[in-house]
Write an enzyme that holds these catalytic residues in place. Structure first.
Site, PDB file in Angstrom:
ATOM      1  N   ASN A  12      52.606  53.740  68.545  1.00 32.29           N
ATOM      2  CA  ASN A  12      52.747  52.401  67.959  1.00 32.29           C
ATOM      3  C   ASN A  12      54.212  51.997  68.092  1.00 32.29           C
ATOM      4  O   ASN A  12      55.061  52.469  67.348  1.00 32.29           O
ATOM      5  CB  ASN A  12      52.316  52.465  66.484  1.00 32.29           C
ATOM      6  N   TRP A  13      54.466  51.137  69.045  1.00 36.37           N
ATOM      7  CA  TRP A  13      55.864  50.774  69.325  1.00 36.37           C
ATOM      8  C   TRP A  13      56.425  49.788  68.303  1.00 36.37           C
ATOM      9  O   TRP A  13      57.616  49.500  68.312  1.00 36.37           O
ATOM     10  CB  TRP A  13      55.978  50.200  70.746  1.00 36.37           C
ATOM     11  N   LYS A  14      55.562  49.219  67.477  1.00 38.47           N
ATOM     12  CA  LYS A  14      56.010  48.238  66.478  1.00 38.47           C
ATOM     13  C   LYS A  14      56.828  47.124  67.161  1.00 38.47           C
ATOM     14  O   LYS A  14      56.514  46.774  68.291  1.00 38.47           O
ATOM     15  CB  LYS A  14      56.788  48.941  65.367  1.00 38.47           C
ATOM     16  N   HIS A  99      47.604  48.187  59.616  1.00 43.01           N
ATOM     17  CA  HIS A  99      48.788  49.047  59.446  1.00 43.01           C
ATOM     18  C   HIS A  99      49.491  48.671  58.144  1.00 43.01           C
ATOM     19  O   HIS A  99      49.532  47.500  57.758  1.00 43.01           O
ATOM     20  CB  HIS A  99      49.734  48.866  60.641  1.00 43.01           C
ATOM     21  N   GLU A 101      52.464  48.276  57.414  1.00 43.34           N
ATOM     22  CA  GLU A 101      53.514  47.261  57.547  1.00 43.34           C
ATOM     23  C   GLU A 101      52.919  45.854  57.598  1.00 43.34           C
ATOM     24  O   GLU A 101      53.522  44.897  57.109  1.00 43.34           O
ATOM     25  CB  GLU A 101      54.375  47.567  58.784  1.00 43.34           C
ATOM     26  N   GLU A 169      47.888  57.318  57.252  1.00 44.25           N
ATOM     27  CA  GLU A 169      49.346  57.263  57.305  1.00 44.25           C
ATOM     28  C   GLU A 169      49.902  57.025  55.911  1.00 44.25           C
ATOM     29  O   GLU A 169      49.957  55.868  55.454  1.00 44.25           O
ATOM     30  CB  GLU A 169      49.801  56.109  58.203  1.00 44.25           C
ATOM     31  N   GLY A 175      58.328  56.467  59.040  1.00 43.86           N
ATOM     32  CA  GLY A 175      59.716  56.171  59.375  1.00 43.86           C
ATOM     33  C   GLY A 175      60.740  56.846  58.490  1.00 43.86           C
ATOM     34  O   GLY A 175      61.924  56.532  58.552  1.00 43.86           O
ATOM     35  N   SER A 214      55.861  59.852  60.617  1.00 41.18           N
ATOM     36  CA  SER A 214      56.896  60.801  61.035  1.00 41.18           C
ATOM     37  C   SER A 214      56.369  62.001  61.812  1.00 41.18           C
ATOM     38  O   SER A 214      56.926  63.099  61.730  1.00 41.18           O
ATOM     39  CB  SER A 214      57.723  61.267  59.829  1.00 41.18           C
ATOM     40  N   GLY A 235      54.932  56.422  65.521  1.00 45.67           N
ATOM     41  CA  GLY A 235      55.835  55.291  65.634  1.00 45.67           C
ATOM     42  C   GLY A 235      57.084  55.672  66.407  1.00 45.67           C
ATOM     43  O   GLY A 235      57.101  55.693  67.633  1.00 45.67           O
ATOM     44  N   GLY A 236      58.123  56.005  65.670  1.00 44.83           N
ATOM     45  CA  GLY A 236      59.440  56.263  66.267  1.00 44.83           C
ATOM     46  C   GLY A 236      59.421  57.197  67.469  1.00 44.83           C
ATOM     47  O   GLY A 236      60.037  56.908  68.506  1.00 44.83           O
TER      48      GLY A 236
END
Ligand code: PGA
Length: 252
Positions: A12-14, A99, A101, A169, A175, A214, A235-236
């Site tokens: 997930n590149w956000k 998600h 976010e 999640e 993150g 994470s 993500g990251g």
């Protein structure tokens, strides 16, 4: 049983990535043959890159492309939104919905997430529905209650193993570098599995449940080895081909 499900490693590149990121994606495609024996790979870039990434990936077919959100409707007067049909048209085969976010930044309710999952199916996309508790809810020992009610509210009737993926999640782990212990993950994923199979019977037994928050090369092997963990939503660490591929290589 679920432990034999083929893992899905989803990035997930956000809100990260420009056209210059194509070289990183090309490195993922180049490395994919080394890991696709172990897992399916999916990259969800920002909407601006979906068509270009899908075109790049179409030759190798080793990395699928997904969106990060969709509108419930197929088209219409909804400025700034993107429909599931548009994602499919751009070359996506899946979409993340609900998600945390989006739930937090855009006030998305379980009801809306459910409509988005139905929109994904209408367009022929797999829906990756995200659930997870906040730190406060965790501290109050409400994790399972929150997951139960999010699953109940966010998953439409008619969910099948082939069109639905659940991503657990915990919000406090996203993150932050923090992750639940393997024991916690095992308990929560088992609970999710029971909830899915009670409602969707054999289809629920076959649905993939991803772990997220994470996930990185240093913890992937342990987390991916837990029962009922059928892959990861990352993500990251999905922004770098070397990390993303290293996580996939750690699938059991
Ligand atoms: P993270 O994000 O891996 O950077 O914690 C996961 C996610 O939000 O999907």
């Amino acid at each position: 049983m679920s432990s034999t499900l083929r893992p899905l490693i989803a990035g997930n590149w956000k809100m990260n990535g420009l056209r210059a990121s194509m070289s990183e994606f090309e490195a993922m495609i180049a490395g994919a043959p080394g890991v696709t024996g172990k897992a399916d790979l999916l990259v969800c870039p920002p909407a601006t890159l979906i068509a270009a990434f899908a075109a790049k990936a179409s030759g190798s077919k080793s990395v699928a492309i997904g969106g990060q959100d969709c509108h419930p409707k197929p088209s219409g007067a909804h400025t700034g939104d993107i429909s599931a049909e548009m994602l499919a048209d751009a070359g996506a085969s899946a979409v993340i919905v609900g998600h945390s976010e989006r739930r937090a930044d855009h006030g998305e309710s379980d009801h809306l997430v459910r409509q988005k999952a139905e929109a994904a199916w209408r367009a022929g996309l797999t829906a990756i529905v995200c659930i997870g508790e906040t730190q406060t809810q965790r501290d109050a020992a409400q994790t399972l209650d929150i997951c139960r009610s999010q699953l109940q509210g966010s998953l439409p009737e008619g969910a099948r193993a082939g069109n639905l993926v659940v991503a657990y999640e915990p919000i406090w782990a996203i993150g932050t570098g923090l992750t639940p212990t393997a024991k916690d993950v095992e308990q929560i994923h088992q609970f999710i599995r029971q909830t899915l199979s009670a409602r969707f019977k054999d289809e629920g037994v076959g649905m993939r449940i991803l772990d997220g928050g994470s996930v990185k090369p240093s913890n992937a092997r342990e987390l991916l080895g837990v029962a009922n963990v059928n892959g990861a939503l990352i993500g990251g660490a999905s922004l770098k081909a070397s990390d993303f591929l290293a996580i996939a290589a750690d699938c059991p």
